[in-house]
Design an enzyme around this catalytic site. Structure first.
Site, PDB file in Angstrom:
ATOM      1  N   LYS A   1       0.860  -1.191   0.000  1.00 32.10           N
ATOM      2  CA  LYS A   1       0.000   0.000   0.000  1.00 32.10           C
ATOM      3  C   LYS A   1       0.890   1.232   0.000  1.00 32.10           C
ATOM      4  CE  LYS A   1      -4.341  -1.552   1.753  1.00 32.10           C
ATOM      5  NZ  LYS A   1      -4.560  -2.119   3.090  1.00 32.10           N
TER       6      LYS A   1
ATOM      7  N   HIS B   1       0.006   7.367   2.191  1.00 32.13           N
ATOM      8  CA  HIS B   1      -0.748   8.580   1.877  1.00 32.13           C
ATOM      9  C   HIS B   1      -0.715   9.528   3.065  1.00 32.13           C
ATOM     10  CE1 HIS B   1      -4.229   7.338   4.190  1.00 32.13           C
ATOM     11  NE2 HIS B   1      -4.122   6.147   3.625  1.00 32.13           N
TER      12      HIS B   1
ATOM     13  N   HIS C   1      -0.947   8.767   6.761  1.00 29.78           N
ATOM     14  CA  HIS C   1       0.147   8.167   7.541  1.00 29.78           C
ATOM     15  C   HIS C   1       1.079   9.202   8.161  1.00 29.78           C
ATOM     16  CE1 HIS C   1      -0.648   4.682   4.774  1.00 29.78           C
ATOM     17  NE2 HIS C   1      -0.728   4.128   5.962  1.00 29.78           N
TER      18      HIS C   1
END
Ligand code: ARG
Length: 493
Positions: free
Chosen positions: A53, A56, A59
């Protein structure tokens, strides 16, 4: 009598200035530090990204709050252990391998990184709608990972490397490091011990074929430990991680910097440890929760296609900072380097500006402004102090006249400086970097008022020397404060 009162006023204020500045100068750039943490260990679990993942903006908080707490505790003498508890376990990785084997291409993944892996995963789900048999194949691949099949492990570990390569670009930009990247898969073979101990202590009950710990006495839903097919879950691996960390690092505190949404999870897990007979769970295990980030007024949902990746955000911040610097200080020498420090600093500042539980909205205009409560404003004040100190270089030295710091502006600055050590401790005790962000901002505001009211480089050497020393103490403390929240302090802007 009035004359005496007048003299006392100067004497008291002068003495306060002298005491404070001597304390600050005794440990330049270490003012506020301490050794009360000596012999104690804190484990910090933060950032903790998921394999395949992309990073983005959601985070950002876990990464920067964790990094800041790590620095704050270290500054107070604690031994710190930073852990990136990777999300690297679950059937989705079996599906991804399955998709890779069928339609994947080595080069594509190497080049596309996390995006290419996500695409494989999406493709898997599309194809599985038409051909449900794929789900079984995906599960079979995950079973292979569990059983240590060499081919499955090789692909899986490669997925991890590719993800971490992507992430480390972002970590590098943010100036963040970890001592360990031990994720959920690391604890997979360490859950047995937890399960058998729970069994021995009579804490496991069956519920619909699954094994759970009843927490109804605590008004919480049961904590699931083993699913009906006998596999572990997120919570089981977190339990294993707690005991592993206790045995390995002998922590006095273990902090989990994770979004507020996982509040129940951590309350359940911590309570289970306590029920197992470990009273330290109560005050040593701490969930450091934080709120949501939105961007220019919009929430960040992947589904609506409104995702903002962190590396893009940082690059844009640096670009915008460069444009501002080109305009404001066209003659600056290392514009690119300063733009990097300012752009990244602006983003970090915005993230750590308010109490962590508050939701944040991210907007360029506010974040990059040079006035008001922003990263650039604080950095600019630091650079202004540096500039004043440069001007004083080579001037005739003198014994400072501390009574020259009797005006209200100087006294307010001194009060703030003398309070700084308390501020650091409060931030540590409350796991709240924003306390430092705010204190540093106030210090900058106070300095700018002082600077506006008083000339620093005056002819009278003892007065000048007093103001220079005050400026130096402020500069060092701003720099320390910025360091503690993870922001660099350029000397020229
Ligand atoms: N990977 C998880 C997530 O993205 C966060 C893990 C937090 N740490 C932990 N020990 N559970 O939601």
């Amino acid at each position: 009598q009035p004359v005496n009162g007048y003299l006392n006023f100067f004497l008291n204020r002068g003495n306060f200035a002298k005491d404070t500045l001597q304390k600050v100068m005794a440990a330049p750039e270490r003012w506020g530090s301490g050794n009360e943490g000596e012999g104690k260990t804190v484990v910090l679990d933060y950032s903790s990204i998921n394999i395949a993942k992309r990073f983005h903006i959601g985070h950002l908080s876990t990464t920067m709050i964790g990094n800041s707490l790590c620095r704050i505790y270290g500054f107070l003498g604690w031994h710190t252990v930073s852990v990136n508890h990777l999300g690297d376990w679950g059937t989705q990785f079996g599906k991804m391998i399955c998709a890779y084997k069928k339609w994947g291409d080595k080069e594509e993944v190497e080049k596309g990184g996390v995006d290419a892996m996500t695409a494989l995963y999406v493709r898997f789900h599309e194809e599985a709608e038409k051909n449900p048999e794929l789900e079984n194949e995906g599960r079979a691949w995950f079973k292979k990972i569990e059983d240590g099949d060499p081919e499955a492990l090789e692909i899986f570990n490669w997925f991890k490397d590719v993800t971490l390569k992507d992430a480390s670009r972002v970590y590098k930009k943010l100036g963040v490091q970890f001592d360990y990247y031990t994720g959920e898969s690391f604890y997979h073979d360490k859950t047995d011990r937890v399960v058998s101990e729970l069994k021995e202590k009579g804490l496991l009950t069956e519920s619909d074929g699954a094994q759970v710990v009843d927490l109804s006495d605590d008004n919480m839903p049961p904590c699931l430990i083993l699913k009906s097919d006998g596999t572990t879950i997120y919570a089981t691996r977190d339990l294993a991680a707690i005991f592993y960390r206790k045995d390995t690092f002998h922590f006095d505190k273990c902090l989990y910097v994770v979004a507020y949404q996982q509040d129940l999870h951590f309350r359940q897990v911590f309570r289970v440890v306590e029920k197992m007979g470990y009273p330290w769970a109560k005050d040593q295990l701490v969930h450091v929760a934080f709120g949501m980030v939105s961007y220019e007024g919009q929430s960040l949902s992947t589904r609506k296609g409104h995702v903002l990746y962190l590396d893009e955000l940082l690059d844009r911040a640096v670009e915008k900072a460069l444009a501002i610097i080109e305009e404001k200080s066209p003659n600056l020498e290392n514009k690119e380097e300063v733009a990097r420090q300012v752009g990244v600093g602006a983003v970090i500042y915005a993230d750590l500006q308010n109490g962590r539980i508050k939701d944040i909205d991210f907007s360029w205009d506010r974040v990059l402004s040079f006035d008001g409560e922003t990263g650039p404003y604080v950095q600019y004040t630091h650079a202004r102090c540096c500039s004043a100190l440069r001007k004083a270089e080579g001037l005739e030295p003198a014994e400072p006249d501390y009574s020259a710091l009797s005006d209200d502006y100087a006294q307010e600055l001194l009060r703030q400086l003398s309070r700084f050590p308390e501020t650091v401790r409060e931030a540590a005790n409350r796991y709240e970097p924003s306390i430092i962000t705010r204190a540093v901002t106030e210090l900058c505001k106070a300095y700018n008022k002082f600077y506006y009211e008083n000339r620093i480089i005056v002819d009278e050497a003892p007065v000048r020397e007093a103001r220079i020393r005050l400026t130096k103490a402020v500069k060092d403390t701003i720099k320390t404060g910025l360091y503690l929240i993870g922001i660099e302090a350029p000397e020229r802007m």
